[in-house]
Design an enzyme around this catalytic site. Structure first.
Site, PDB file in Angstrom:
ATOM      1  N   ASP A 177       0.844  -1.191   0.000  1.00  0.00           N
ATOM      2  CA  ASP A 177       0.000   0.000   0.000  1.00  0.00           C
ATOM      3  C   ASP A 177       0.883   1.246   0.000  1.00  0.00           C
ATOM      4  O   ASP A 177       1.724   1.422   0.892  1.00  0.00           O
ATOM      5  CB  ASP A 177      -0.888  -0.023   1.248  1.00  0.00           C
ATOM      6  CG  ASP A 177      -1.968   1.051   1.226  1.00  0.00           C
ATOM      7  OD1 ASP A 177      -1.802   2.049   0.505  1.00  0.00           O
ATOM      8  OD2 ASP A 177      -2.967   0.880   1.944  1.00  0.00           O
TER       9      ASP A 177
ATOM     10  N   CYS B 107      -5.578   9.840 -15.775  1.00  0.00           N
ATOM     11  CA  CYS B 107      -6.106   9.766 -17.142  1.00  0.00           C
ATOM     12  C   CYS B 107      -7.604  10.033 -17.088  1.00  0.00           C
ATOM     13  O   CYS B 107      -8.411   9.283 -17.641  1.00  0.00           O
ATOM     14  CB  CYS B 107      -5.774   8.434 -17.804  1.00  0.00           C
ATOM     15  SG  CYS B 107      -6.244   6.973 -16.840  1.00  0.00           S
TER      16      CYS B 107
ATOM     17  N   ASP C 292       1.036   8.831 -10.451  1.00  0.00           N
ATOM     18  CA  ASP C 292       0.030   8.577 -11.483  1.00  0.00           C
ATOM     19  C   ASP C 292      -1.026   7.698 -10.839  1.00  0.00           C
ATOM     20  O   ASP C 292      -0.952   6.476 -10.882  1.00  0.00           O
ATOM     21  CB  ASP C 292       0.682   7.879 -12.679  1.00  0.00           C
ATOM     22  CG  ASP C 292      -0.284   7.689 -13.833  1.00  0.00           C
ATOM     23  OD1 ASP C 292      -0.985   8.652 -14.183  1.00  0.00           O
ATOM     24  OD2 ASP C 292      -0.342   6.567 -14.379  1.00  0.00           O
TER      25      ASP C 292
END
Length: 438
Positions: free
Chosen positions: A307, A376, A323
């Site tokens: 994690d 994204c 990201d």
């Protein structure tokens, strides 16, 4: 395996939760090269505007759609997409292949229904689609282009009606494969791709990118096995290059590395850097390690499973790429299956996690270092609002300008840069570069 059979096999895998690209990549190894384009075109055509195909089918089918056998549902959707969208495929040949699939899965009793419904769809679809195209209602435009209605309404509040209509069209656009390459070998690799029958040319926007007019089967491309070419959208490349430009020495951490596409980009562009890459999934960590071996950079990259909110870096990083997991709404033309798995309520969950991950990155990066935050997504909840929340309470962080300019870039409101999905090689992305004060 023939193309239509492969499309069915991939469709079933997508229904189980796999990405279409992953399912195709595995299945197409058993498909003749001449049939691969058909399989991909059928699958992506069916997924891209699935809501429209189902609407056309339900209104012309006398039996409830959800009560049909799985193979019959798949045949109706794939058949509708093929008959409406594929211009160079003989309808009778497609119909015969669909009927053969029904027989192979012991659903031959549904053949009359299949023929009747697809015949009605073929006759009625042009008129129905023209009605939707001319409609002033945003929900009709969303149906036409295969975008969930809630997402169209959400974009309308953020971007306005005119821009949302444009975004709906772009989100239904056929995506083409772009490749990350070594800039010093780009001309050589373009020639090799062309010689192998792939339409390819150098990107005018990125020295490390090659554009193709293909859906692509990466393992079959010249240079893939040796690590010379890697599938990567130009949007993703810009984010990676922003991270490369932000490095001034020291260790690099890829906070949410996934399968290591951006990790590999950083490793190949920063040969003097040591990198650590984290991901929660053991499968993705193993895939990332294999990717580093393919690229020949495994000696400088350490993948760790765990994690990102709890792991501690082995070396304090001066650059962090965050990201983060997101809705993927900017990649719906490339990964159309994702939009049918997302609900509006999920955006809030993503935003909460994204704020926590960005704050974790800010805590870990060394003073004077930089964090490149990216998604994204084209939803502000996951982008500007996440950055704004953190900057509003962290006085040790400051935004620095995105290091590149392009006609597809838009200034975030007020933070970061939005990459508009205006080309088949460019997905919708968001990025913000933050510096930690000394």
């Amino acid at each position: 395996m023939r193309g239509v059979e492969a499309a069915f096999a991939a469709w079933y895998e997508v229904e189980k939760g796999r990405f279409a690209s992953e399912a195709l990549r595995q299945i197409l190894t058993e498909v003749a090269p001449a049939e691969r384009r058909l399989a991909a075109s059928l699958l992506y055509g069916a997924l891209r505007r699935q809501s429209l195909w189902k609407d056309l089918i339900r209104n012309r089918c006398r039996r409830p759609f959800h009560q049909l056998a799985p193979v019959t549902r798949a045949a109706l959707i794939l058949g509708t997409a093929g008959l409406v969208e594929l211009r160079h495929f003989v309808p009778a040949v497609l119909m015969n292949a669909l009927a053969m699939r029904l027989r192979a899965e012991k659903a031959q009793g549904d053949e009359p229904l299949l023929h009747a419904v697809l015949h009605r769809v073929t006759e009625d679809a042009p008129r129905k689609m023209e009605q939707l195209r001319n409609s002033a209602e945003l929900r009709d435009q969303a149906l036409l282009f295969g975008i969930p209605g809630w997402a169209a309404a959400h974009w309308s509040r953020e971007w306005g009606t005119s821009e949302t209509r444009r975004l709906l069209r772009l989100s239904a656009m056929k995506a083409y494969l772009s490749l990350r390459v070594d800039p010093t070998r780009r001309d050589e690799l373009v020639e090799a791709l062309q010689a192998a029958g792939t339409r390819a040319w150098a990107s005018p926007d990125l020295a490390s990118a090659v554009r193709t007019a293909s859906f692509g089967f990466p393992p079959g491309l010249p240079g893939y096995e040796e690590g010379a070419v890697t599938p990567m959208s130009e949007s993703s490349l810009w984010v990676g290059e922003a991270a490369v430009s932000s490095w001034s020495g020291g260790a690099v951490l890829d906070l949410c590395a996934g399968r290591g596409v951006k990790t590999g980009h950083l490793a190949t562009r920063l040969p003097e850097a040591t990198l650590e890459a984290w991901d929660l999934s053991a499968g993705r960590v193993h895939a990332g390690a294999r990717e580093m071996a393919r690229l020949g950079v495994a000696d400088r990259v350490t993948f760790r499973e765990g994690d990102a909110l709890e792991l501690e870096p082995r070396t304090p990083p001066s650059l962090i790429l965050a990201d983060v997991p997101c809705s993927g709404s900017g990649t719906w033309s490339r990964h159309p299956e994702a939009k049918w798995r997302l609900a509006a309520e999920k955006l809030e969950d993503y935003a909460v996690l994204q704020v926590r991950l960005l704050e974790r990155a800010a805590d870990l990066v060394l003073p004077g270092g930089r964090v490149v935050y990216s998604t994204c997504s084209l939803f502000r909840e996951e982008n500007e609002k996440v950055v704004a929340e953190l900057l509003g309470r962290r006085k040790d962080l400051v935004e620095v300008p995105f290091p590149f300019k392009n006609s597809l870039f838009r200034k975030g409101r007020p933070y970061g840069t939005v990459i508009w999905p205006g080309l088949p090689w460019v997905d919708g992305f968001y990025a913000a570069v933050l510096m930690k004060r000394r």
